[in-house]
Design an enzyme around this catalytic site. Structure first.
Site, PDB file in Angstrom:
ATOM      1  N   ASP A   1       0.948  -1.189   0.146  1.00 40.53           N
ATOM      2  CA  ASP A   1      -0.120  -0.044   0.081  1.00 40.53           C
ATOM      3  C   ASP A   1       0.829   1.218   0.060  1.00 40.53           C
ATOM      4  OD1 ASP A   1      -2.296  -1.693   0.282  1.00 40.53           O
ATOM      5  OD2 ASP A   1      -1.671  -1.874   2.335  1.00 40.53           O
TER       6      ASP A   1
ATOM      7  N   LYS B   1       2.267   2.183  -5.084  1.00 37.59           N
ATOM      8  CA  LYS B   1       3.075   1.886  -6.020  1.00 37.59           C
ATOM      9  C   LYS B   1       2.414   2.068  -7.597  1.00 37.59           C
ATOM     10  CE  LYS B   1       3.364  -2.096  -4.495  1.00 37.59           C
ATOM     11  NZ  LYS B   1       2.980  -2.075  -3.078  1.00 37.59           N
ATOM     12  N   GLY B   2       0.946   1.930  -7.356  1.00 37.61           N
ATOM     13  CA  GLY B   2       0.146   2.047  -8.502  1.00 37.61           C
ATOM     14  C   GLY B   2       0.355   3.641  -9.175  1.00 37.61           C
TER      15      GLY B   2
ATOM     16  N   GLY C   1      -4.228  -3.913  -4.195  1.00 39.33           N
ATOM     17  CA  GLY C   1      -5.274  -3.118  -4.817  1.00 39.33           C
ATOM     18  C   GLY C   1      -4.505  -1.578  -5.069  1.00 39.33           C
ATOM     19  N   HIS C   2      -4.423  -1.625  -6.161  1.00 37.64           N
ATOM     20  CA  HIS C   2      -3.628  -0.335  -6.686  1.00 37.64           C
ATOM     21  C   HIS C   2      -4.139   0.757  -7.187  1.00 37.64           C
ATOM     22  CE1 HIS C   2       0.142  -2.985  -7.576  1.00 37.64           C
ATOM     23  NE2 HIS C   2      -0.052  -2.903  -6.264  1.00 37.64           N
TER      24      HIS C   2
ATOM     25  N   GLN D   1       2.133  -5.825  -3.038  1.00 34.05           N
ATOM     26  CA  GLN D   1       2.593  -5.762  -1.855  1.00 34.05           C
ATOM     27  C   GLN D   1       3.795  -5.191  -1.368  1.00 34.05           C
ATOM     28  OE1 GLN D   1       1.542  -9.280  -3.138  1.00 34.05           O
ATOM     29  NE2 GLN D   1      -0.686  -8.518  -2.658  1.00 34.05           N
TER      30      GLN D   1
ATOM     31  N   GLY E   1     -11.607  -2.965   2.507  1.00 32.29           N
ATOM     32  CA  GLY E   1     -11.750  -1.957   3.387  1.00 32.29           C
ATOM     33  C   GLY E   1     -11.471  -1.905   4.780  1.00 32.29           C
TER      34      GLY E   1
HETATM   35  P1  IMP Z   1      -2.811 -12.716   1.616  1.00 34.24           P
HETATM   36  O1  IMP Z   1      -1.484 -12.004   0.732  1.00 34.24           O
HETATM   37  O2  IMP Z   1      -4.216 -12.471   1.169  1.00 34.24           O
HETATM   38  O3  IMP Z   1      -2.377 -14.251   1.830  1.00 34.24           O
HETATM   39  O4  IMP Z   1      -2.459 -12.158   3.235  1.00 34.24           O
HETATM   40  C1  IMP Z   1      -1.303 -12.062   3.784  1.00 34.24           C
HETATM   41  C2  IMP Z   1      -0.916 -10.817   4.542  1.00 34.24           C
HETATM   42  O5  IMP Z   1      -0.496  -9.895   3.281  1.00 34.24           O
HETATM   43  C3  IMP Z   1      -2.044 -10.029   5.436  1.00 34.24           C
HETATM   44  O6  IMP Z   1      -1.353  -9.593   6.448  1.00 34.24           O
HETATM   45  C4  IMP Z   1      -2.752  -9.050   4.282  1.00 34.24           C
HETATM   46  O7  IMP Z   1      -3.110  -7.938   5.045  1.00 34.24           O
HETATM   47  C5  IMP Z   1      -1.162  -8.813   3.575  1.00 34.24           C
HETATM   48  N1  IMP Z   1      -1.391  -8.198   2.333  1.00 34.24           N
HETATM   49  C6  IMP Z   1      -1.795  -8.875   1.204  1.00 34.24           C
HETATM   50  N2  IMP Z   1      -1.918  -8.329   0.112  1.00 34.24           N
HETATM   51  C7  IMP Z   1      -1.752  -6.958   0.560  1.00 34.24           C
HETATM   52  C8  IMP Z   1      -1.431  -5.542   0.015  1.00 34.24           C
HETATM   53  O8  IMP Z   1      -1.566  -5.470  -1.295  1.00 34.24           O
HETATM   54  N3  IMP Z   1      -1.185  -4.523   0.739  1.00 34.24           N
HETATM   55  C9  IMP Z   1      -1.281  -4.570   2.267  1.00 34.24           C
HETATM   56  N4  IMP Z   1      -1.278  -5.824   2.605  1.00 34.24           N
HETATM   57  C10 IMP Z   1      -1.303  -6.906   1.996  1.00 34.24           C
END
Ligand code: IMP
Length: 429
Positions: free
Chosen positions: A13, A16-17, A40-41, A225, A303
């Site tokens: 978050d 990067k987008g 989510g970008h 991520q 959200g």
């Molecule tokens: P998963 O990727 O859904 O398996 O989640 C594993 C961990 O990564 C959790 O703590 C999520 O909140 C975090 N996470 C996954 N994708 C994102 C992202 O795009 N931004 C921030 N945290 C993420």
């Protein structure tokens, strides 16, 4: 502009987008190299907010080929919804391609994600429940029936594979996880319904990339991520199931490290994280609440309110090394306009020792205490600044100090969500 990797230096978050969208103006190809619709970008163009989960952020630039790389996991239903949304907003997706080797997220992966989180009880990870972990699990388990994008080209093969997988999954659901089993119809029918919409986009990603590179193309590799959610280098087990770090761009694309000309590490001017796990500079108080409200720190995908804290330069310094970052793109500096002083974490303290880098032993990391340096705030809106000289002196000092602490120069400063609210510095190259 050569080949560039855009990578998150924190816990995702970071914006990067926006940075990818900006750099894509000078790229011929954008490759998203890992993750799935856990990402989510958000990109804002001319006041319009678009949320991308799977499609590379380069899609807003006509003529840029957007490739979803081998290292991604793709939910075909989500992808089709995203394509529809983009097209409805006047964005053409004609240049979108999916590497056939990308694995598919199937409906049973989503149920598995939910059931596994429930089973973890108090030690749950806080996943996005999009089926990411279970899909990567199937990939690394190397089952003969694992399902890849190629399988969308043959409905009979896809059905047979799904049936074999489902048999195993249903045993797990009913015997181990106290979850409802699924029928083959509910798993396969929705996927087969959208498959014809995707088949023309499925390509041999590696070869497509080689052909473009041979013709002189510049490629932008877009990570999802962030570094500390990496399966090896992150805050395990509170991480994602892929490798957000820059080196994965090569692994996913089928290129050697020499193919990368530069790495841009994206960081917020403060720190956030979603889900569980250690967070040394967390401010679970009024400061954190102010950052959350000013920065709209709520998950793009789920959200959920994000946990907020001060900038951690130990995290930045370590991430810059892990990724070999040439420059930092600093986003959301304007969120800090409100504070009279802005603390930055310059080191960790552990058992009387001062640490410069994030320790990789999680038992040590959870015991680390932040050492702060208080920098003066600027207490005026900077959203209208467009050059380095427009920024108040205290804001410039903040940016320079964090560059020193991270051992990496800042090449871009974001002062608002819009494309135009960006100051480019010489270090961006
Ligand atoms: P998963 O990727 O859904 O398996 O989640 C594993 C961990 O990564 C959790 O703590 C999520 O909140 C975090 N996470 C996954 N994708 C994102 C992202 O795009 N931004 C921030 N945290 C993420």
């Amino acid at each position: 502009m050569g080949n560039t990797v855009v990578v998150g230096l924190q816990w995702g978050d970071e914006g990067k987008g926006k940075v990818t969208d900006l750099l894509a103006q000078r790229a011929d190809v954008v490759v998203r190299y890992q993750g799935g619709n856990n990402a989510g970008h958000t990109v804002v163009v001319g006041g319009r907010t678009l949320k991308l989960h799977l499609v590379p952020s380069g899609i807003l630039h006509p003529g840029v080929l957007c490739l979803m790389g081998d290292g991604m996991v793709v939910d075909p239903l989500v992808l089709c919804r995203e394509i529809d949304e983009l097209e409805a907003n006047g964005v053409s997706t004609g240049q979108l391609r999916i590497s056939g080797n990308a694995h598919l997220i199937m409906p049973y992966h989503i149920r598995m994600d939910e059931a596994q989180e429930r089973a973890r009880g108090a030690s749950k990870i806080g996943t996005t429940q999009r089926g990411i972990g279970p899909a990567y699990c199937d990939k690394t388990a190397r089952l003969p029936h694992s399902i890849r994008a190629w399988d969308l080209l043959d409905s009979q093969r896809l059905t047979e594979r799904a049936a074999a997988q489902l048999e195993l999954k249903n045993r797990c659901f009913t015997h181990l996880l106290d979850a409802e089993p699924m029928t083959l119809e509910e798993v396969v029918e929705p996927i087969l319904a959208v498959a014809p919409r995707l088949t023309d986009r499925i390509v041999d990603g590696r070869t497509v990339l080689y052909e473009r590179l041979d013709a002189g193309a510049s490629v932008l590799f877009e990570g999802a991520q962030g570094t500390f959610l990496d399966l090896n280098h992150g805050t395990y087990p509170y991480v994602t199931s892929s490798h957000p770090i820059a080196a994965e761009a090569c692994v996913s694309a089928g290129l050697g490290p020499g193919a990368i000309d530069r790495v841009i590490g994206v960081a917020k001017a403060y720190t956030t994280r979603v889900g569980a796990g250690v967070f040394v500079t967390e401010q679970d108080n009024e400061y954190g609440n102010t950052i959350r409200e000013r920065g709209h720190e709520y998950g793009t995908t789920t959200g959920r309110p994000r946990r907020c804290g001060w900038l951690d330069c130990v995290v930045l310094r370590t991430a810059a090394r892990i990724n070999g970052a040439h420059a930092i793109a600093l986003t959301l500096l304007d969120v800090l306009d409100a504070f009279d002083t802005v603390p930055v974490c310059v080191a960790y303290e552990l058992d009387g020792r001062t640490l410069e880098y994030v320790p990789s032993n999680q038992d040590d990391l959870v015991r680390c205490r932040p050492v702060y340096e208080e920098l003066p705030g600027w207490q005026q809106p900077i959203g209208g600044c467009r050059t380095w000289d427009d920024l108040p002196a205290a804001a410039r000092a903040y940016v320079e100090r964090l560059g020193q602490l991270a051992g990496t120069p800042v090449g871009l400063v974001g002062v608002g969500a819009d494309r135009e609210q960006t100051i480019i510095l010489p270090a961006l190259g």
